[in-house]
Enzyme design. Structure first.
Site, PDB file in Angstrom:
ATOM      1  N   TYR A  32       0.834  -1.208   0.000  1.00  0.00           N
ATOM      2  CA  TYR A  32       0.000   0.000   0.000  1.00  0.00           C
ATOM      3  C   TYR A  32       0.861   1.248   0.000  1.00  0.00           C
ATOM      4  O   TYR A  32       2.068   1.194   0.225  1.00  0.00           O
ATOM      5  CB  TYR A  32      -0.934   0.002   1.212  1.00  0.00           C
ATOM      6  CG  TYR A  32      -0.247   0.366   2.515  1.00  0.00           C
ATOM      7  CD1 TYR A  32      -0.372   1.644   3.060  1.00  0.00           C
ATOM      8  CD2 TYR A  32       0.525  -0.579   3.202  1.00  0.00           C
ATOM      9  CE1 TYR A  32       0.264   1.975   4.254  1.00  0.00           C
ATOM     10  CE2 TYR A  32       1.162  -0.253   4.387  1.00  0.00           C
ATOM     11  CZ  TYR A  32       1.022   1.024   4.908  1.00  0.00           C
ATOM     12  OH  TYR A  32       1.662   1.351   6.078  1.00  0.00           O
ATOM     13  N   HIS A 101      -1.145 -21.182   1.456  1.00  0.00           N
ATOM     14  CA  HIS A 101      -0.040 -20.257   1.653  1.00  0.00           C
ATOM     15  C   HIS A 101       0.680 -19.907   0.357  1.00  0.00           C
ATOM     16  O   HIS A 101       1.111 -18.766   0.174  1.00  0.00           O
ATOM     17  CB  HIS A 101       0.958 -20.839   2.662  1.00  0.00           C
ATOM     18  CG  HIS A 101       0.510 -20.731   4.081  1.00  0.00           C
ATOM     19  ND1 HIS A 101      -0.550 -21.442   4.583  1.00  0.00           N
ATOM     20  CD2 HIS A 101       0.976 -19.968   5.106  1.00  0.00           C
ATOM     21  CE1 HIS A 101      -0.720 -21.141   5.859  1.00  0.00           C
ATOM     22  NE2 HIS A 101       0.192 -20.248   6.204  1.00  0.00           N
ATOM     23  N   LYS A 146       6.640  -1.916   2.039  1.00  0.00           N
ATOM     24  CA  LYS A 146       5.458  -1.286   2.646  1.00  0.00           C
ATOM     25  C   LYS A 146       4.279  -2.232   2.451  1.00  0.00           C
ATOM     26  O   LYS A 146       3.424  -2.057   1.570  1.00  0.00           O
ATOM     27  CB  LYS A 146       5.191   0.084   2.019  1.00  0.00           C
ATOM     28  CG  LYS A 146       4.261   0.972   2.864  1.00  0.00           C
ATOM     29  CD  LYS A 146       4.245   2.384   2.318  1.00  0.00           C
ATOM     30  CE  LYS A 146       3.304   3.281   3.101  1.00  0.00           C
ATOM     31  NZ  LYS A 146       3.769   3.559   4.474  1.00  0.00           N
ATOM     32  N   GLU A 178      13.328   3.127  13.717  1.00  0.00           N
ATOM     33  CA  GLU A 178      12.380   4.131  13.232  1.00  0.00           C
ATOM     34  C   GLU A 178      11.192   4.182  14.178  1.00  0.00           C
ATOM     35  O   GLU A 178      11.225   3.598  15.263  1.00  0.00           O
ATOM     36  CB  GLU A 178      11.937   3.811  11.808  1.00  0.00           C
ATOM     37  CG  GLU A 178      11.295   2.430  11.653  1.00  0.00           C
ATOM     38  CD  GLU A 178      10.938   2.098  10.212  1.00  0.00           C
ATOM     39  OE1 GLU A 178      10.936   2.999   9.361  1.00  0.00           O
ATOM     40  OE2 GLU A 178      10.631   0.914   9.947  1.00  0.00           O
ATOM     41  N   LEU A 202      11.624   1.476   6.682  1.00  0.00           N
ATOM     42  CA  LEU A 202      11.012   1.916   5.435  1.00  0.00           C
ATOM     43  C   LEU A 202      11.658   3.237   5.034  1.00  0.00           C
ATOM     44  O   LEU A 202      11.725   4.164   5.849  1.00  0.00           O
ATOM     45  CB  LEU A 202       9.502   2.106   5.608  1.00  0.00           C
ATOM     46  CG  LEU A 202       8.754   2.541   4.345  1.00  0.00           C
ATOM     47  CD1 LEU A 202       8.702   1.406   3.331  1.00  0.00           C
ATOM     48  CD2 LEU A 202       7.358   3.021   4.686  1.00  0.00           C
TER      49      LEU A 202
END
Length: 284
Positions: A32, A101, A146, A178, A202
């Site tokens: 996303y 899976h 992400k 982060e 990220l």
């Protein structure tokens, strides 16, 4: 009336239908992006969409649109929903298939959804700074993707929330990585420190913007890890994200950073950042 986008159609929320077999629901098997809107204009949309495609490539997922088409979809959602200050959310899952899976057959089409909402800037926090809580970073080792797999982030954010803090300062064995939904920067003796963009964080788009501003302003930057212990001794700390912009950190675990107020260099970066936002109408 709020319009959403799903698989080629702009439609009202009440008309959306997502399969219970969607792999995003079963496995968090998707990626996303969130794009900021200022004054009705998308901000750094091309960079966000490029990162969406990078994330998809890393998880071996195909996006059935070009980068240019997704930017145009985001722009159309912004316009149709009359968003002045807010954001666009875009999500791609591997599609709907019986729960196993391994990846489904190539004939299973990825599911693309998106929406745009009004979302004011967190002006008070940007101006006054925020408190954060240190939390052990228990996430997986591909934080550069992400993805929809955000349970570790959610647990950290909730721990911070329960402590009365805005954000979690994540650390692995005492080394700061982060935030749960942000990147972190420390300032010591005029030099900015931030964790290198490897698999443990990220590489935030706002992070990249700030690094670019530092280069333009000739502010020294070292992309190297610093420890939780060192963070307490920083002259200034701030976090960055699409929705938080450049947000000063005034305390960690109740301990003040510097004077406990936003620092001079952080303030300067905020001002320069605000000048390059697409519209002056950003006060909402």
């Amino acid at each position: 009336m709020t319009l959403y986008f799903m698989d080629g159609q702009f439609t009202e929320r009440e008309e959306l239908r997502v399969s219970i077999d969607d792999r995003g629901y079963y496995f968090g098997d998707g990626v996303y992006e969130v794009i900021k809107v200022y004054g009705g204009e998308l901000y750094t949309a091309e960079q966000h969409i490029a990162r969406l495609f990078q994330s998809a490539l890393k998880v071996k997922m195909t996006i059935p649109y070009t980068e240019e088409q997704l930017v145009e979809i985001a722009r159309e959602l912004t316009m149709r929903n009359e968003i002045s200050v807010g954001h666009v959310y875009i999500q791609v899952t591997r599609g709907a298939a019986p729960r196993t899976h391994q990846f489904p057959a190539a004939t299973v089409a990825p599911v693309v959804t998106a929406y745009a909402i009004q979302n004011p800037r967190p002006a008070a926090s940007i101006e006054n700074g925020v408190a954060v809580k240190s939390v052990e970073d228990i996430r997986w080792l591909r934080c550069d993707i992400k993805s929809l797999n955000l349970l570790g982030n959610v647990l950290a954010k909730q721990e911070a929330h329960e402590a009365g803090c805005i954000e979690a300062l994540l650390h692995r064995d005492g080394v700061v990585t982060e935030g749960s939904s942000s990147n972190l920067f420390g300032i010591k003796n005029g030099t900015i420190y931030t964790h290198p963009a490897n698999n443990l964080i990220l590489n935030g788009i706002t992070r990249q913007v700030v690094l670019g501003l530092c280069q333009e302003l000739a502010v020294p930057v070292e992309e190297k890890p610093f420890t939780l212990k060192e963070s307490f001794d920083m002259d200034e700390l701030f976090l960055t994200s699409t929705t938080s912009e450049i947000m000063p950190i005034t305390s960690i675990d109740g301990r003040l950073i510097g004077s406990g107020t936003p620092g001079k260099l952080t303030r300067h970066l905020q001002k320069v950042f605000a000048l390059q936002i697409p519209s002056s109408n950003v006060g909402e």
